[in-house]
Design an enzyme around this catalytic site. Structure first.
Site, PDB file in Angstrom:
ATOM      1  N   HIS A  88      59.474  27.901  44.284  1.00  0.00           N
ATOM      2  CA  HIS A  88      58.477  27.587  45.309  1.00  0.00           C
ATOM      3  C   HIS A  88      57.553  26.502  44.758  1.00  0.00           C
ATOM      4  O   HIS A  88      57.227  25.554  45.482  1.00  0.00           O
ATOM      5  CB  HIS A  88      57.699  28.850  45.675  1.00  0.00           C
ATOM      6  CG  HIS A  88      56.801  28.693  46.853  1.00  0.00           C
ATOM      7  ND1 HIS A  88      57.266  28.293  48.089  1.00  0.00           N
ATOM      8  CD2 HIS A  88      55.463  28.889  46.998  1.00  0.00           C
ATOM      9  CE1 HIS A  88      56.250  28.248  48.941  1.00  0.00           C
ATOM     10  NE2 HIS A  88      55.144  28.596  48.297  1.00  0.00           N
ATOM     11  N   GLU A 108      54.447  32.701  39.742  1.00  0.00           N
ATOM     12  CA  GLU A 108      55.884  32.569  39.981  1.00  0.00           C
ATOM     13  C   GLU A 108      56.641  32.453  38.663  1.00  0.00           C
ATOM     14  O   GLU A 108      57.702  33.069  38.480  1.00  0.00           O
ATOM     15  CB  GLU A 108      56.181  31.349  40.850  1.00  0.00           C
ATOM     16  CG  GLU A 108      57.679  31.214  41.159  1.00  0.00           C
ATOM     17  CD  GLU A 108      58.020  30.043  42.050  1.00  0.00           C
ATOM     18  OE1 GLU A 108      59.156  30.006  42.567  1.00  0.00           O
ATOM     19  OE2 GLU A 108      57.166  29.146  42.235  1.00  0.00           O
ATOM     20  N   CYS A 134      54.519  29.713  54.705  1.00  0.00           N
ATOM     21  CA  CYS A 134      55.343  28.782  53.939  1.00  0.00           C
ATOM     22  C   CYS A 134      56.690  29.361  53.533  1.00  0.00           C
ATOM     23  O   CYS A 134      57.481  28.688  52.864  1.00  0.00           O
ATOM     24  CB  CYS A 134      54.571  28.293  52.712  1.00  0.00           C
ATOM     25  SG  CYS A 134      53.066  27.405  53.169  1.00  0.00           S
ATOM     26  N   LYS A 154      58.976  20.000  45.333  1.00  0.00           N
ATOM     27  CA  LYS A 154      57.697  19.637  45.957  1.00  0.00           C
ATOM     28  C   LYS A 154      56.990  18.522  45.190  1.00  0.00           C
ATOM     29  O   LYS A 154      56.086  17.879  45.730  1.00  0.00           O
ATOM     30  CB  LYS A 154      56.791  20.865  46.067  1.00  0.00           C
ATOM     31  CG  LYS A 154      57.265  21.885  47.104  1.00  0.00           C
ATOM     32  CD  LYS A 154      56.295  23.039  47.219  1.00  0.00           C
ATOM     33  CE  LYS A 154      56.701  24.033  48.302  1.00  0.00           C
ATOM     34  NZ  LYS A 154      57.853  24.879  47.901  1.00  0.00           N
ATOM     35  N   PHE A 212      51.306  32.572  52.793  1.00  0.00           N
ATOM     36  CA  PHE A 212      50.063  33.294  53.010  1.00  0.00           C
ATOM     37  C   PHE A 212      50.359  34.638  53.687  1.00  0.00           C
ATOM     38  O   PHE A 212      51.280  34.756  54.490  1.00  0.00           O
ATOM     39  CB  PHE A 212      49.116  32.485  53.886  1.00  0.00           C
ATOM     40  CG  PHE A 212      48.465  31.308  53.199  1.00  0.00           C
ATOM     41  CD1 PHE A 212      48.557  31.130  51.832  1.00  0.00           C
ATOM     42  CD2 PHE A 212      47.754  30.382  53.931  1.00  0.00           C
ATOM     43  CE1 PHE A 212      47.952  30.053  51.199  1.00  0.00           C
ATOM     44  CE2 PHE A 212      47.148  29.299  53.324  1.00  0.00           C
ATOM     45  CZ  PHE A 212      47.248  29.132  51.957  1.00  0.00           C
ATOM     46  N   HIS A 220      54.461  19.601  49.925  1.00  0.00           N
ATOM     47  CA  HIS A 220      54.654  20.947  50.461  1.00  0.00           C
ATOM     48  C   HIS A 220      54.773  20.851  51.980  1.00  0.00           C
ATOM     49  O   HIS A 220      53.792  20.538  52.670  1.00  0.00           O
ATOM     50  CB  HIS A 220      53.483  21.834  50.066  1.00  0.00           C
ATOM     51  CG  HIS A 220      53.709  23.297  50.311  1.00  0.00           C
ATOM     52  ND1 HIS A 220      54.760  23.775  51.055  1.00  0.00           N
ATOM     53  CD2 HIS A 220      53.013  24.394  49.914  1.00  0.00           C
ATOM     54  CE1 HIS A 220      54.706  25.097  51.100  1.00  0.00           C
ATOM     55  NE2 HIS A 220      53.652  25.483  50.410  1.00  0.00           N
TER      56      HIS A 220
END
Length: 405
Positions: free
Chosen positions: A300, A311, A160, A329, A393, A334
């Site tokens: 993010h 975060e 991502c 998002k 990831f 996402h």
């Protein structure tokens, strides 16, 4: 250090086709999530897909036969970006034009569809174009074919963070003098039954089936996972001196890039956010900015319980409660490998318009998240510099810094 300019933007998202439609959508603060017929019968049956996108109209009549959707979205975004930059592929020196596109999955819909064909009809019915339709590098390869860009050409795959990584790699090509123009960004069309089921099995997706529009709620106390989306963003990058020399509009400066690996876990972020903090400090160092110079962070902000909390902790350590934070998002879902590029483009528009879009569905901010998260309506003001975060990831971290032109 030589300045890198953003001179063109192309955006295809669940908020609409084109940069203007996407900007209006994220500023509205209304989620684009809705029930998805292709996901009917699954535990999670909603998504954020691009409305009204017709390959024959937006790409070309042959596109349906030769391109997977992730390539179609990239082509549409790239054409818009090049036109927005005032460039003409018929007259540019293609050998000096690079293409770098982030993509985490590739042609998953083609893969699933052709697997069914083989199982139901036999191997002789499988398309001869299966491989060139599904391999991830074809996002960049097809953009190059379409726009006659014969310089360096590749796809970045950092989950991502892929779109943000692509922009960082493109910046390096310009600073090294290998290209004069780079078309950089991300594209993903991962809304398929198998991929959605995989994320659902991990517990990563929101299960708010009764109200899909309220499902993506970054930084909210009641968040329970992300909503999968699709889309593409392509940015045209040039050295600022070259852009000014040709009379181009500089929409923003791409001032810094930092990257790191958590080296912690397959899917979970490092609880100490050490890699995120290190990547952000590197991006700020490259941009020659201090934390107090940052007015905005496009987070993010996936709407997953763990990601948002960690975060937020990293942002608090780096910036305190100073910058105005948003996660788009909440509106767009996402978009996986495209997310970093889409959010970079939105960071550019935020600086350009002096407007921070709101975080959708933030009704009750998690008390553990001590940030100034914009919600309810857009916030207007003078904005000098913005940070855009992307994580993936495998512990992938990519942080971008943009400054107003």
């Amino acid at each position: 250090m030589t300045a890198v300019a953003v001179t063109g933007l192309g955006l295809i998202t669940a908020a609409g086709i084109g940069a203007q439609a996407t900007w209006a959508g994220v500023c509205s603060g209304r989620s684009a999530a809705r029930r998805d017929p292709q996901l009917a019968g699954l535990p999670v049956d909603f998504s954020c897909t691009v409305p009204g996108f017709e390959p024959a109209v937006h790409v070309g009549t042959r596109s349906r036969l030769i391109h997977d959707r992730f390539v179609q979205l990239a082509l549409a975004a790239a054409r818009e970006a090049v036109a927005d930059a005032g460039l003409d592929p018929a007259t540019w020196d293609g050998a000096r034009v690079g293409v770098v596109v982030g993509c985490g999955l590739g042609g998953v819909s083609t893969w699933e569809r052709q697997q069914r064909v083989m199982m139901e009809t036999g191997p002789g019915a499988v398309s001869a174009l299966l491989i060139p339709m599904l391999v991830p590098n074809m996002a960049a390869g097809n953009v190059a074919i379409d726009l006659k860009a014969t310089g360096p050409n590749f796809v970045t795959a950092t989950a991502c963070a892929s779109g943000a990584t692509a922009l960082g790699a493109a910046r390096d090509l310009l600073l090294a003098g290998r290209c004069d123009v780079v078309l950089a960004g991300g594209s993903e069309a991962g809304v398929s039954p198998l991929i959605v089921t995989g994320f659902a099995q991990m517990g990563a997706l929101s299960r708010r089936r009764d109200d899909p529009g309220a499902a993506s709620r970054p930084f909210d106390a009641d968040r329970d996972g992300f909503v999968i989306g699709e889309g593409s963003a392509i940015l045209v990058l040039e050295r600022e001196s070259d852009a000014r020399a040709r009379g181009a509009r500089v929409r923003a400066r791409f001032a810094g890039y930092g990257a790191s690996a958590d080296a912690h876990h397959l899917t979970a972020p490092d609880p100490q956010a050490t890699g995120v903090i290190r990547a952000t400090r590197e991006a700020l160092r490259e941009a020659e900015l201090a934390p107090e110079d940052i007015d905005h962070v496009n987070a993010h902000g996936t709407s997953t319980p763990l990601n948002d909390e960690i975060e937020a902790s990293a942002l608090g350590t780096l910036f305190g409660a100073g910058p105005a934070v948003t996660s788009t998002k909440g509106v767009l879902g996402h978009t996986l490998g495209a997310a970093g590029a889409i959010e970079a483009a939105l960071s550019v528009l935020t600086l350009e318009h002096g407007t921070v879009p709101p975080t959708a569905n933030l009704d009750c901010q998690d008390p553990k998240i001590e940030l100034d998260v914009v919600h309810g309506r857009p916030r207007h003001g003078h904005l000098r510099a913005a940070v855009s975060n992307s994580f993936g990831f495998g512990g992938q971290n990519a942080v971008l810094v943009f400054t107003a032109a």
